[in-house]
Design a protein around this motif. Sequence first.
Motif, short mmCIF file in Angstrom:
data_model
loop_
_atom_site.label_atom_id
_atom_site.label_comp_id
_atom_site.label_asym_id
_atom_site.label_seq_id
_atom_site.Cartn_x
_atom_site.Cartn_y
_atom_site.Cartn_z
N PRO A 1 11.54 3.86 13.55
CA PRO A 1 10.24 3.22 13.28
C PRO A 1 10.03 1.96 14.09
O PRO A 1 10.98 1.25 14.42
N PHE A 2 8.78 1.69 14.43
CA PHE A 2 8.45 0.39 14.98
C PHE A 2 8.67 -0.69 13.93
O PHE A 2 9.08 -1.79 14.22
N TYR A 3 8.35 -0.35 12.70
CA TYR A 3 8.63 -1.26 11.59
C TYR A 3 8.74 -0.46 10.32
O TYR A 3 8.25 0.67 10.23
N CYS A 4 9.41 -1.03 9.35
CA CYS A 4 9.45 -0.44 8.02
C CYS A 4 9.41 -1.58 7.01
O CYS A 4 9.84 -2.69 7.30
N LYS A 5 8.88 -1.32 5.84
CA LYS A 5 8.71 -2.41 4.88
C LYS A 5 8.72 -1.88 3.46
O LYS A 5 8.54 -0.69 3.20
N ILE A 6 8.95 -2.83 2.56
CA ILE A 6 8.90 -2.56 1.13
C ILE A 6 7.51 -2.92 0.63
O ILE A 6 7.00 -4.01 0.91
N ILE A 7 6.88 -2.02 -0.10
CA ILE A 7 5.55 -2.28 -0.66
C ILE A 7 5.67 -2.34 -2.17
O ILE A 7 5.90 -1.33 -2.83
N LEU A 8 5.52 -3.54 -2.72
CA LEU A 8 5.71 -3.72 -4.15
C LEU A 8 4.56 -3.15 -4.97
O LEU A 8 4.67 -2.96 -6.17
#
Length: 812
Positions: A436-443
């Motif tokens: 991935p270019f980026y990955c994140k946590i979505i609360l």
Amino acid sequence: MLSQPVYDTKSPNKFGFLVFIVGYVSLLALNLSWFVSSSSPLELESPLKIVMGSFLIFLLPGLVWGEILGFHSKYFLETVALSFALTVSIEVLLIPVPFFFSSGIWLWVLLLFVVSLSGLVVLMFKIKKRGFKLTFLNPLIHLFTSPNIGSLSILTTLLILSFGAYRWGEDYLSAIGAESLLHLVYVRYYYSLPMVLKDIAISPGAYPPNLVHLWEYLIAGWANLINMDPLFLHFRARFVIPVLGLSSMYLLISAIFDNPKKSKIIFWSVLIMVIGELFLLREYRWNDFDGTMAFMGAVHHADSAIAILVALNAALALLTFRNTSWRNISLLTGCLTATFMWHPKEFFIVAIFGGVSGIALWLIPSINKKLAFKNWAKVMATFLAVSLFFFIIILNFVPKHSFGYGYDEFKMKKVALQAAFLPENLLEVRTLCDFPFYCKIILEGNPKNPAEEFTLSKSPLIPWVIISAVAILILAYLGGINDKRLVIFYVLLWFLCLNWNFSMLIINALTYSEIFFDAKRLIYVFAYIIIATTPYVIAQKLQGKRMSWRQLIQLLVLVGILAGGTGILLWLVMQDYIGLSLHFKKIISILLTILVWVSFFYILIRKSPSNSSATHPSFIITTLIMLLFFAPIIGNNFFNSMNRILTGKRPPSDWFGENNIFGFSEKLIRQIKKLPPKRTFLVDPLGTACIMLYAPQYLTAFPQIFSTLYIYEKNRANALSGQHPLFNMPPLPQNGGNVGNITVKDEISYPKTINHKTVREYLNINNVDYIFVNEERYYESLLPYFLNFPKLYKMVFNNPGHNEAIFQYVRN
């Protein structure tokens, strides 16, 4: 791996040392003359001041104290990198002093002069007492007293890159919004206000968790040093990054290979790639290859951190691993502390390097594992100590409302750990090129299913990633022992950071939530070194032992196929042909992944050979082989890009004149600078009223041109929904309101109601001192309201020609 480097400690040319002393003193004297100047800060750009001032801020203190403290250097780029590391470490130690005395940043700058001058005095006494023998400044002095073509070529290339970075500065002043403007606010506060932590924040008391943004602090001190308004300096400051960043890259290369000649040749290949990045850039979008080493990105502090501090800290960690002396541990500690204050992400990136290197040590054969893990533990203990230091500071000194960016960091760590052990993430392994270019946590996802809160973006094939995959194949079969150890580390880093959901989530929980916002930054430094090592190894084989014509032809055919195939593939990527065929992309990803892992296990299974022979290939042969990989895609871009960088027209940086990018009148700017500092302004949350760039003032809400700050989201939402008492866009009423309301007309002649009581309550709650209007619709509609209450709203500025007005709110 744990062998100690051999340094050249021969006595330098005494005349060269005298020239160094004269130059050092001259730079100090010149900067001191600007620093003590009683004139008003310069509101024009002076390249001479900017360039000369950079020496004190980034190098001079470290140059003399590096020699005093007994550091060693084998090449002038090592001297530069270590001097910078020492300088920022010293600067971090000095930062608490102006905060203790609540003084301006001038005290910090004055202390830099004291440290630099006292270091020179101590150095002279040391030379007088112990003899004329230098171990740190030697390479720098020899660069100018007995130069060689290779060193001069490298120096010239760095200066050209710095010239291009200075000339272009930020990517178009009209596109400097988002976080770059936010950071410039900190520069203004550091430059203009006494060092009181609760005051130098985006809103009073909401200072950052790392306490001080070091890059912005350095720029503010730099501006104070040369007596220049920081607006000009802030967007030219990136010119130091090519020199400091590439010097740090050389330090890392020399720490890995521990052979000066090999390090120079590999570094030369890195320079070819850096210049190649400029060849590949399209039009004027310098940040198309953000995260690589083109050094033409934004002025954001993360860009400078990724370009300088990742390679620098990795090099210092490796040098400390090899020799855990008090000097190396102290320097690593100081530089890591500076990095955390500069931008925490780069601190954690290098900590990840350390963690992965521990895994690699278990796998690497033929090393003294007991000694290796003992030294590794000392290095990782340094990271842990710095982390705990800042963790304690954050818990005890940073107010909770400083975390106003809209997410709960500790909750994200909890969610990351929960998601990591879900079956889908334990088993989710992607091909090496499919990261991935980026990955994140979505609360805000489904709280009952943490898997839904871990999101990945899509990644295209990245040119230098493709080249590094091909380079691994060559190094696995032709490389020496250090080359193959580097491959083991790089493949593990690539896989654990970008290709396995479980490891990525664990890393997220152990570091912080933004670590994967630009995932490719985790591997690009070592990707460059892997790629640059390949032509060296090939050229070494060609110039090494005598080969039969058959062996030579086989090697040339192999290299031609690999280089040509890679070049054609890169050309397809650059032409966006890959996007037309997802199947082709998948085939390439799978094929490269299989070949890389076969090479990885081949290194582990086969007995490691001894280090490469003492024969070193020439710069010319290595360069020609390197260019084979780039030939299909450079084409005519070489001349076009160089012409664009060196002669292309740039928009003017008119900050204080009528052509400034915010549309302010020059009279307004002068008035803003005259007002008392640290006052709270009410401005349109959806406008462009960036007045705090010109004077240290606070806003109830940053304008929309800034990056989204969640602490201001309520004010923006109110403006958009029409609920803001003054600056809003609601459905307009058809007639006047109740008693106590005042009805005025806006620019489209519809009646609009202003509730006087609501306005006063809002102004009092937000501690508003001034109200600023600079848009026609609000100027026409709000001016009658303010003028109707002259005792409450005192007009301090009015410029009808530009629809600008400032009213002072008189609170009861």
